[in-house]
Motif scaffolding. Sequence first.
Motif, PDB file in Angstrom:
ATOM      1  N   ASP A 130       0.856  -1.357  -0.049  1.00  0.00           N
ATOM      2  CA  ASP A 130      -0.154   0.097  -0.095  1.00  0.00           C
ATOM      3  C   ASP A 130       0.712   1.257   0.088  1.00  0.00           C
ATOM      4  OD1 ASP A 130      -2.435  -1.319   0.314  1.00  0.00           O
ATOM      5  OD2 ASP A 130      -2.296  -1.590   2.466  1.00  0.00           O
ATOM      6  N   SER A 132       0.518   5.723   1.001  1.00  0.00           N
ATOM      7  CA  SER A 132      -0.162   6.489   2.341  1.00  0.00           C
ATOM      8  C   SER A 132      -0.636   7.541   1.710  1.00  0.00           C
ATOM      9  CB  SER A 132       1.082   6.472   3.301  1.00  0.00           C
ATOM     10  OG  SER A 132       2.026   6.998   2.818  1.00  0.00           O
ATOM     11  N   TYR A 143      -1.138  11.793  -1.934  1.00  0.00           N
ATOM     12  CA  TYR A 143      -1.061  10.246  -1.672  1.00  0.00           C
ATOM     13  C   TYR A 143       0.363   9.668  -2.319  1.00  0.00           C
ATOM     14  CZ  TYR A 143      -3.941   9.356  -5.826  1.00  0.00           C
ATOM     15  OH  TYR A 143      -4.402   9.516  -6.907  1.00  0.00           O
TER      16      TYR A 143
END
Length: 486
Positions: A130, A132, A143
């Motif tokens: 992922d 952040s 992001y």
Amino acid sequence: MSVSRPHIEPGRLFIDGEWREADAKGRRDILDPSTGKVITTVAEADAIDVDAAVTAARKAFDTGPWASTPGRERARVLHRVADLIRQRADEIVAVESVNVGKPVSLCRAVDVATAAEEYEYYSAMAQSVDGSSRRLPFPAHAYTTRDPLGVIGAITPFNFPLVLSSSKIAPALAAGNTVVHKPAEETPLSALLMAEILAEAGVPDGVVNVVTGGGAVVGEALLRHPGVDKIAFTGSTRIGRHAASLAGEALKPVTMELGGNAAQIVFEDADVEKAIGSAIKGFVFNTGQFCMGGPRLLVHSSLYETVLGILAEAVAGVPVGDPFDPATVVGPMAGARHLAKVEEYVRIARAEGGRVVVGGERLELNGGNYYRPTVIADLSNDSRAVQEEIFGPVLTVQPFDTEDEAVALANSTPYGLASGLQTRDLARAHRVAARLQAGIVWVNDWAMLDPAMPFGGVKQSGYGREYGPEALESYTKVKSVIISLA
Ligand code: NAD
């Protein structure tokens, strides 16, 4: 359960989901290190084959489904790989043992078990690759994304073919990359079997390709190929230095897992029995062909002669022999050239004034590459047998008097892969662990490894880490996206 020597069909290259002969139809004999006889042959690739494999991996990455497959589905595939490794354990043990000379019992308990755990660990990780979100001091939505790098060139050494290819392929696939794997020329058989297992588990065509052949041809072609986005290299410091310079020329990111020459320190307050168990494990495991082995034992001078006496007796009793005998603990060296290197270092150690306490000679058995586990005392710290990587079942033992001296001796070689100490003093354990120049430090045991804990080197042992989230990250790139809210 007993495993017998397998019959192995001649190997071909695995490119784009198909088995292919090498472009130039070259073949290489693969030898059984316990007899010196030919087990089978494999295809000997050249740069044209490397180009075909990179093209397949490139196509699979750019247009294939793997990178865009949801992490959860990639996780399922990787989990199936782990399951298949366990289901086909007998077959894998037989192939790895006959090719590398690994004792079958250890190969099952360590190599095969570890490879399954590597795929299992990165299967779980595949679901959490992922980015952040960040707060910025101006009106924007910001992001990061974490994306796969592309095509990974994986170059692996002869000593842990299955474990060290899985430690690269599993995180590379978890992150959504595709791979071209070049195994070591003399031990490529488990890589070919794994190509079949990966396909059976559902890894799409072109996502993992295996190209067998020589380092100077296949390895260099991978390093130079513009279609390769990262090199994950494990091998010697000498070749690693050359590989890093070629990759640097092309500005390819690399991880370099290189040679080692670790010290195990036995302090005066150690549990001596435990320390000797660790010392033996540290230098006979995998017939000493273990980058994270502990071939230098540093013993407090108050224990020096006692430890040497116990070691001599215990080492003489370690079962050396046919890898297919379930009682064997130490098999042959993987190749005649490795055996010759060990013989040469023991000759050098004798000439440098070393006292051979046990071993010090070949074991003549079935024409195999056997060397008796060997302990050498009384060498000075600047002797070549202490400073250089022997990579065989040889332990040098040196005395020390103070903690500072032990740390200085431990840190005195160009390498920094692993290090360790034996003590009952908790404060000393932390104090010394902090001062040891190594990527991994073990206290009161040796070779405790798990896919969750990163390993890798400092100094001439390389850079980058395998295992843990650190390895997964090294197979990704970060992108920042900033959207104006003004
Ligand atoms: P090696 O350096 O001879 O070969 C490693 C790989 O590089 C092989 O696949 C080989 O074919 C390839 N290669 C050789 N020449 C090349 C070239 N010019 N360009 C590109 N690739 C080339 O190492 P080895 O003898 O197979 O393995 C033993 C060494 O590996 C020891 O030094 C050991 O400490 C180290 N090792 C390190 C780790 C680690 O995690 N740090 C793990 C295992 C082994």
